[in-house]
Design a protein around this motif. Structure first.
Motif, PDB file in Angstrom:
ATOM      1  N   LYS A   7      58.895  41.616  60.244  1.00 39.94           N
ATOM      2  CA  LYS A   7      60.261  42.062  60.474  1.00 39.94           C
ATOM      3  C   LYS A   7      61.138  41.845  59.242  1.00 39.94           C
ATOM      4  CE  LYS A   7      63.974  41.417  63.777  1.00 39.94           C
ATOM      5  NZ  LYS A   7      64.464  40.606  64.887  1.00 39.94           N
ATOM      6  N   TYR A   8      60.917  40.716  58.578  1.00 45.14           N
ATOM      7  CA  TYR A   8      61.769  40.401  57.423  1.00 45.14           C
ATOM      8  C   TYR A   8      61.112  40.727  56.084  1.00 45.14           C
ATOM      9  CZ  TYR A   8      65.109  38.344  60.597  1.00 45.14           C
ATOM     10  OH  TYR A   8      66.034  38.170  61.595  1.00 45.14           O
ATOM     11  N   TRP A  10      61.082  43.374  54.395  1.00 48.34           N
ATOM     12  CA  TRP A  10      62.003  44.105  53.507  1.00 48.34           C
ATOM     13  C   TRP A  10      62.858  43.138  52.705  1.00 48.34           C
ATOM     14  CZ3 TRP A  10      67.328  43.501  54.169  1.00 48.34           C
ATOM     15  CH2 TRP A  10      67.704  42.845  55.348  1.00 48.34           C
ATOM     16  N   LEU A  11      63.290  42.059  53.382  1.00 56.49           N
ATOM     17  CA  LEU A  11      64.174  41.095  52.738  1.00 56.49           C
ATOM     18  C   LEU A  11      63.375  40.223  51.766  1.00 56.49           C
ATOM     19  CD1 LEU A  11      67.064  40.028  52.675  1.00 56.49           C
ATOM     20  CD2 LEU A  11      66.508  38.512  54.552  1.00 56.49           C
ATOM     21  N   SER A  14      62.555  42.225  48.697  1.00 56.49           N
ATOM     22  CA  SER A  14      63.724  42.385  47.830  1.00 56.49           C
ATOM     23  C   SER A  14      64.064  41.082  47.123  1.00 56.49           C
ATOM     24  CB  SER A  14      64.932  42.830  48.641  1.00 56.49           C
ATOM     25  OG  SER A  14      64.647  44.013  49.298  1.00 56.49           O
ATOM     26  N   LEU A  15      63.912  40.017  47.854  1.00 60.80           N
ATOM     27  CA  LEU A  15      64.229  38.708  47.290  1.00 60.80           C
ATOM     28  C   LEU A  15      63.281  38.366  46.132  1.00 60.80           C
ATOM     29  CD1 LEU A  15      66.412  36.765  48.058  1.00 60.80           C
ATOM     30  CD2 LEU A  15      64.840  35.594  49.584  1.00 60.80           C
ATOM     31  N   GLU A  17      62.019  40.359  44.134  1.00 65.06           N
ATOM     32  CA  GLU A  17      62.382  41.137  42.937  1.00 65.06           C
ATOM     33  C   GLU A  17      63.674  40.642  42.290  1.00 65.06           C
ATOM     34  OE1 GLU A  17      62.666  45.202  44.227  1.00 65.06           O
ATOM     35  OE2 GLU A  17      60.611  45.167  45.002  1.00 65.06           O
ATOM     36  N   ALA A  18      64.465  39.842  43.056  1.00 71.23           N
ATOM     37  CA  ALA A  18      65.788  39.439  42.551  1.00 71.23           C
ATOM     38  C   ALA A  18      65.667  38.425  41.418  1.00 71.23           C
ATOM     39  CB  ALA A  18      66.606  38.857  43.688  1.00 71.23           C
TER      40      ALA A  18
END
Lengths: 404, 487
Positions: A7-8, A10-11, A14-15, A17-18
Motif C-alpha cells: 500500500k505504501y 509509492w511513498l 519516492s522516499l 529517491e529523495a
C-alpha cells in the motif's frame, strides 16, 4: 503487513529517491511531529482522533441530524471536533457555550457511515464529556440527572411497570428498558403477551436497572460502571441463555459497551424484533393477518449500531395482508428520530426539530409508522402534533395481526 | 476564558476595527433584518467561521491560530434580507463574506477583513423540479449531496459530483465554477447553469430568464459564476438535470505512459463519445491508488464510467473498448473502477499527514491537447525540484475534445529551517510558474481565493484590469469578500 508495504510502496519508492536531508526530515517528522499536537497529559478524549476529525472538510456533515436542523456551522461534526480540540489543548476554557456544544449530538452514528476513518462523532465527544466530568465542570442539569439515576436506577420520573420475580429460573430474560417501562408501557405489555403466546419460559429481571446508556453517553463513566456491574451480575447469575431487549440501545450497550469495561454477558443478546422473527420462523407465533400500509423507520441504534435491517422487515412481511412501505432514507441510511444520545434531555429543542423533520419524511409515504425502538416511538409520538399518523412499535403490529 | 483575541494569534486582523458604538447600531439593524434568532456574535461562531479547507488554514489550526474573525454571523432566509444586509453594509462600509459550507481549498471564505459573515444555510430548499424541461431550481445554501439525493429520489441526477459533494453547497459550487467527477458527460457547474438570481454588492437584485439560450447581449448573470463572493451573492439557481442513468458500464485499462493514455482518450472524445467519468492516473498515482491491480504495475491506469440510456451506453462502451484496444490498453476489468467508487470520498491525506508535518495539496490546471504532455512533464518536474518535495504525481480527470484538466498532488516536508507555510508556498510558486510558462490555465475548477490571487493578473492579462473596473463599478466601497482574487 505485506499489504501495508504494498500500500505504501509509492511513498517508500519516492522516499528512496529523495535527497538525504529530505529523507531524514520526513522520517523525523513522521515519527515525532504528532506529539506536538496532542496534550502531554493523559486525557479520556482521543485527541489524536479528534484532531483528524477537525482537519477533515466535514465529509459527514450532510447526514448529521443536528447540523441539518440547526443554524450554526458550529453544530457540524468537524466543527465540534475543532472546538473540542482547542479545549483539550488548553487554548479555550472548558466553559459555557464550548462545553454546551459537546452535548449537541444525537448519537445516531450517521457520521461513521461516511467517515474515512470510521469515527463516530458521538464516540469522540464521549471522551471529551468524560474529561468535562473529571474536571468537575459537568452542567448542573446533567449532574442532577446522574444523581437521580443513581438513586432511582432509571431516567424517568414516571413509575415503572414492575418486573417479574421468577427471573432466576427462566432461560429467556426480557430486559424491558426504562424508556419502554416508563414512557410507552403498552409496548412492554405487548411484548409480555407475545412471549406468553409463544409458550416459552421467560421472565423479566427482578431488579432491572437502566442499562447505563445515558451515563456512558454523558461521560459519567464511574456511574456507568456501577450500572454495568449490577445488571451483568443479575443476568449472569440467572439461568438465562437469551437476553431480549426492547430497546436496541440497551442491546448495543450490553453487547458492545459492557465488554469494553470488563463485563461480558453470558447470554445471547437480541433485540426484540429479531427474537420475535425467530419465534415466527419456528411457528411459535403465527401471524394471522393485518390489512394496511405500514412504513418502517429504521432506528439508528438498530440499523447502524447493531446492523439489523432485515429482521424487522422480514417480521413485517410475515404478516399476511400487511403492505410494507419504505422511505428513501432507510436501512443504514436512515435518519435519526432526534432522541438519541440523550439529545431529548440535553437539547430538547434541537431534538424535536429532528423528530419533526423525520416524521414528515415518513408521513410522505403513509400514515402508519412502525419502528422497533421505544425512543423513536416516543420521539414520533411527541412530533405527531396534528395526529395525522399512527405510530406503532413492531411488536404492537405483530400482536394486532394475531388478534385479527 | 481565553478568548481567541487574547488566547492565541489571529492571523489576519482588520486594520480598522468597528467602534463599539457602530457595532451596536449595526448589530441591532442586522437583528431587525434577519431576526435575533438568525444573528450571532458569539465567540464560538466567530471561531468556527474563521476558515475553510485551505491547507494553510489547517496548519494554523495545528498551531492553534485562528485565521481571521468575522464581527458577526447572520443566517438570512430570503433574497430581500440579503439585499437589506448588503445595503446596510454599504451604508456602513462593512465587509461582507458569503458562506456556503467552507470546503474551499484556497482561503476564499476567510474573513480577512472581519465584517458580516452571511451564511446561506437557511436558504437550502429545492424550489422546483421541472420534469418536462429537465431543470431543478434550488437555493444556494443547499448541500450538494442533499440536492443529489433528493433528485435521485425523484428519478433524476444532476451529474455534478465533486469530491466535496458531501461538504459543499450549491452556491459555493457556482461561485467557484466547480467541476464534478462525472463532468465529461454532464459538464461542469458552469455548463449546468441555466439562470440565476443574485444580489449585487449595493443590494440590487438581478434575475435571468430561464430559457435554453438567448441572444440578448452579454450575460450579466454569468459574471456571478466564479466571482467567489466578490461581486455579490447568488440567491437562487436553475440548473440542468438528467433522468437517473438506467445503465452503467465500468471499464479500466492500463497504458504505457501518460502520453499513450491521453492519446487514447482524445480519440474516444473525437468519436463523439463522452464517458461520464474518465480518469487517467500517472504511474506514481496508479501505484498509490491501485496497488492491488497487478496489471497496472508501473503503468498508467485509465478508469472509464459510461452511463445513461441503455442502448447508447452499450454502443459507447463498444466504441470505447475498441479505441482502448487499438491504443494497446491492457484491460483491467471492473475491479479498479469499483475500488475508485468505494474510495473516491476518502479525503484522508490532510488528517493523516498534516499532524506529521508532511504537507499534501492538490493543484488543478487545464490545457489544450497540443500542450498537454509538455505541461504535465514540466509541472511535475517543477514541483519535484522544490527542496523537501517527496512526491508529485497527477491524474487527468476532466476532458474536452479540445483539451484536459490535470490534477496534481504533491507531498513533502519543510527541510530544516523552513517554515511549513514557506515550503508550501514555494511548491505552489513553482507549479504556477511552470503552468503559465507551458500555456495552461492556473485553475480548472478550484478557483482563486487567497492562494492563487497573485497569479491572476498574469493569467488574465488586460482582462484582469477590466475585472477590477467591473468590481469597482459594482462595489465601489469594496465590501464584498474583500481581499480575494486580488480584488
Amino acid at each position: 503487513m505485506l499489504d501495508k508495504i504494498k500500500k505504501y510502496s509509492w511513498l517508500i519508492d519516492s522516499l528512496m529517491e529523495a535527497k538525504w536531508s529530505t529523507k531524514k526530515e520526513v522520517v523525523h517528522n513522521f515519527l515525532n511531529a504528532k506529539k506536538k499536537y496532542v496534550p502531554k497529559e493523559k486525557t479520556n478524549a482521543k485527541v489524536g482522533d479528534i484532531l483528524k476529525c477537525a482537519l477533515c472538510p466535514n465529509m459527514c456533515r450532510f447526514d448529521c441530524p443536528v447540523a441539518r436542523v440547526g443554524n450554526s456551522e458550529a453544530l457540524t461534526p468537524a466543527a465540534k471536533s475543532r472546538i473540542a480540540y482547542l479545549m483539550e489543548m488548553g487554548e479555550i476554557d472548558f466553559s459555557g457555550e464550548f462545553v454546551d456544544l459537546m452535548y449537541k449530538c444525537a448519537g445516531c452514528d450517521a457520521s461513521r457511515e461516511w467517515c474515512p476513518f470510521d469515527f463516530s462523532v458521538e464516540d469522540l465527544l464521549v471522551g471529551v464529556r468524560e474529561d468535562i466530568v473529571d474536571k468537575g465542570l459537568a452542567p448542573k442539569a446533567l449532574l442532577e440527572l446522574k444523581d437521580k439515576l443513581e438513586k432511582n436506577h432509571q431516567i424517568y420520573d414516571q413509575s415503572l411497570i414492575p418486573p417479574d420475580t421468577e427471573a432466576e429460573k427462566a432461560r429467556i430474560l426480557y430486559f424491558m428498558g426504562c424508556t419502554a417501562r416508563a414512557k410507552v408501557p403498552d409496548v412492554v405489555n405487548t411484548n409480555i403477551k407475545l412471549l406468553e403466546k409463544s409458550g416459552l419460559d421467560f421472565a423479566t429481571i427482578p431488579d432491572e436497572w437502566c442499562c447505563g446508556a445515558p451515563l456512558s453517553t454523558l461521560g459519567f463513566k464511574d456511574s456507568f460502571y456501577k450500572f454495568a456491574e449490577h445488571n451483568s451480575r443479575l443476568i449472569n447469575k440467572s439461568k438465562c441463555r437469551t437476553l431480549v431487549c426492547d430497546c436496541p440501545e440497551c442491546a448495543y450497550v450490553f453487547r458492545e459497551l459492557y465488554p469494553k469495561i470488563g463485563f461480558r454477558l453470558k447470554a445471547e443478546i437480541l433485540p426484540m424484533n429479531q427474537f420475535l422473527l425467530r419465534l415466527v420462523e419456528e411457528n411459535k407465533i403465527k401471524p394471522a393477518g393485518l390489512q394496511g400500509e405500514f412504513v418502517y423507520h429504521d432506528p439508528c441504534a438498530l440499523s447502524r449500531k447493531l446492523n439489523v435491517c432485515s429482521a424487522p422487515r422480514e417480521l413485517l412481511k410475515s404478516i399476511p395482508g400487511l403492505e410494507l412501505k419504505e422511505t428513501y432514507f432507510s436501512h443504514r441510511e436512515t435518519r435519526c428520530c432526534g432522541m438519541g444520545g440523550m439529545l431529548g434531555i440535553t437539547n430538547p429543542e434541537i431534538s424535536s426539530k429532528i423528530g419533526e423533520s423525520r416524521i414528515s419524511e415518513l408521513k410522505e409515504v403513509c400514515s402508519n409508522i412502525v419502528t422497533a425502538c421505544p425512543t423513536c416511538e416516543l420521539a414520533f409520538k411527541n412530533a405527531n402534533k396534528d395526529k395525522k399518523v399512527k405510530v406503532y412499535d413492531i411488536s404492537e403490529v405483530l400482536l394486532k395481526s394475531l388478534e385479527k | 476564558m481565553n478568548t481567541p483575541e487574547k488566547g492565541y494569534g489571529v492571523v489576519y486582523r482588520p486594520k480598522k476595527k468597528l467602534s463599539e458604538k457602530k457595532r451596536k447600531t449595526v448589530f441591532k439593524r442586522l437583528c431587525d433584518i434577519v431576526g435575533p434568532e438568525n444573528f450571532s456574535d458569539k465567540e464560538i461562531d466567530k471561531i468556527i467561521y474563521s476558515r475553510d479547507f485551505w491547507p494553510i488554514a489547517l496548519r494554523w489550526m495545528l498551531e492553534r491560530k485562528v485565521p481571521a474573525l468575522p464581527d458577526c454571523v447572520v443566517w438570512p432566509e430570503n433574497t430581500k434580507q440579503i439585499s437589506d444586509i448588503l445595503k446596510l453594509a454599504n451604508e456602513e462600509s462593512i465587509p461582507v463574506v458569503p458562506f456556503g459550507e467552507a470546503s474551499g481549498v484556497l482561503g476564499g471564505m476567510i474573513p480577512v477583513k472581519g465584517g458580516i459573515l452571511v451564511d446561506l444555510k437557511r436558504m437550502n430548499k429545492i424550489l422546483k423540479i421541472n420534469d418536462k424541461d429537465l431543470t431543478v431550481t434550488a437555493q444556494p445554501g443547499l448541500n450538494l449531496m442533499e440536492l443529489e439525493r433528493l433528485l435521485n429520489k425523484e428519478g433524476y441526477t444532476m451529474g455534478h459530483s465533486p469530491q466535496s459533494i458531501y461538504c459543499s453547497s450549491l452556491g459555493g459550487n457556482l461561485a467557484t465554477r466547480a467541476a464534478g467527477q462525472f463532468s465529461t458527460k454532464y459538464g461542469k457547474i458552469d455548463d449546468m447553469l441555466i439562470s440565476l438570481e443574485a444580489v449585487l454588492p449595493q443590494g440590487e437584485v438581478i434575475r435571468s430568464k430561464t430559457v435554453p439560450k438567448s441572444s440578448t447581449g452579454p450575460r450579466i448573470d454569468k459574471m456571478m459564476l466564479g466571482s467567489e463572493g466578490t461581486l455579490g451573492i447568488i440567491t437562487e439557481a436553475t440548473l440542468k438535470i438528467w433522468p437517473y442513468p438506467e445503465k452503467k458500464e465500468l471499464l479500466s485499462y492500463a497504458f504505457e505512459g501518460m502520453e499513450s493514455g491521453l492519446e487514447c482518450i482524445r480519440k474516444i472524445l473525437r468519436r463523439g463519445i463522452f464517458p461520464a467519468v474518465i480518469r487517467l492516473y500517472d504511474e506514481k498515482e496508479t501505484a498509490f491508488r491501485f496497488y492491488q491491480t497487478g496489471k497496472a504495475k508501473d503503468k498508467c491506469l485509465l478508469v472509464l464510467v459510461l452511463q445513461g440510456d441503455k442502448e447508447l451506453v452499450e454502443l459507447e462502451t463498444k466504441v470505447s473498448q475498441d479505441v482502448c484496444r487499438k491504443h494497446e490498453g491492457i484491460e483491467c476489468g471492473e475491479g479498479p473502477v469499483i475500488h475508485w467508487f468505494e474510495t473516491r470520498f476518502n479525503v484522508k491525506e490532510a488528517s493523516d499527514f498534516a499532524p506529521r508535518e508532511i504537507i499534501f495539496d492538490t493543484i488543478e490546471v487545464s490545457v489544450t491537447w497540443d500542450k498537454s504532455i509538455e505541461l504535465y512533464n514540466s509541472m511535475i518536474s517543477a514541483m519535484e525540484n522544490v527542496n523537501g518535495v517527496i512526491v508529485a504525481f497527477a491524474h487527468a480527470s476532466h476532458f474536452y475534445p479540445q483539451g484536459v484538466c490535470f490534477y496534481f498532488i504533491f507531498g513533502g516536508t519543510p527541510v530544516k529551517g523552513a517554515e511549513p507555510n514557506e515550503f508550501y508556498t514555494s511548491v505552489w510558486d513553482a507549479a504556477m510558474r511552470s503552468c503559465l510558462d507551458a500555456g495552461g490555465s492556473i485553475s480548472h475548477h478550484h478557483g482563486i481565493g487567497l492562494m492563487r490571487a497573485r497569479w491572476l493578473g498574469e493569467e488574465l492579462g488586460q482582462s484582469f484590469e477590466i475585472l477590477k473596473k467591473i468590481k469597482k463599478s459594482l462595489d465601489p466601497k469594496n465590501i464584498m469578500n474583500p481581499g480575494k482574487m486580488g480584488l
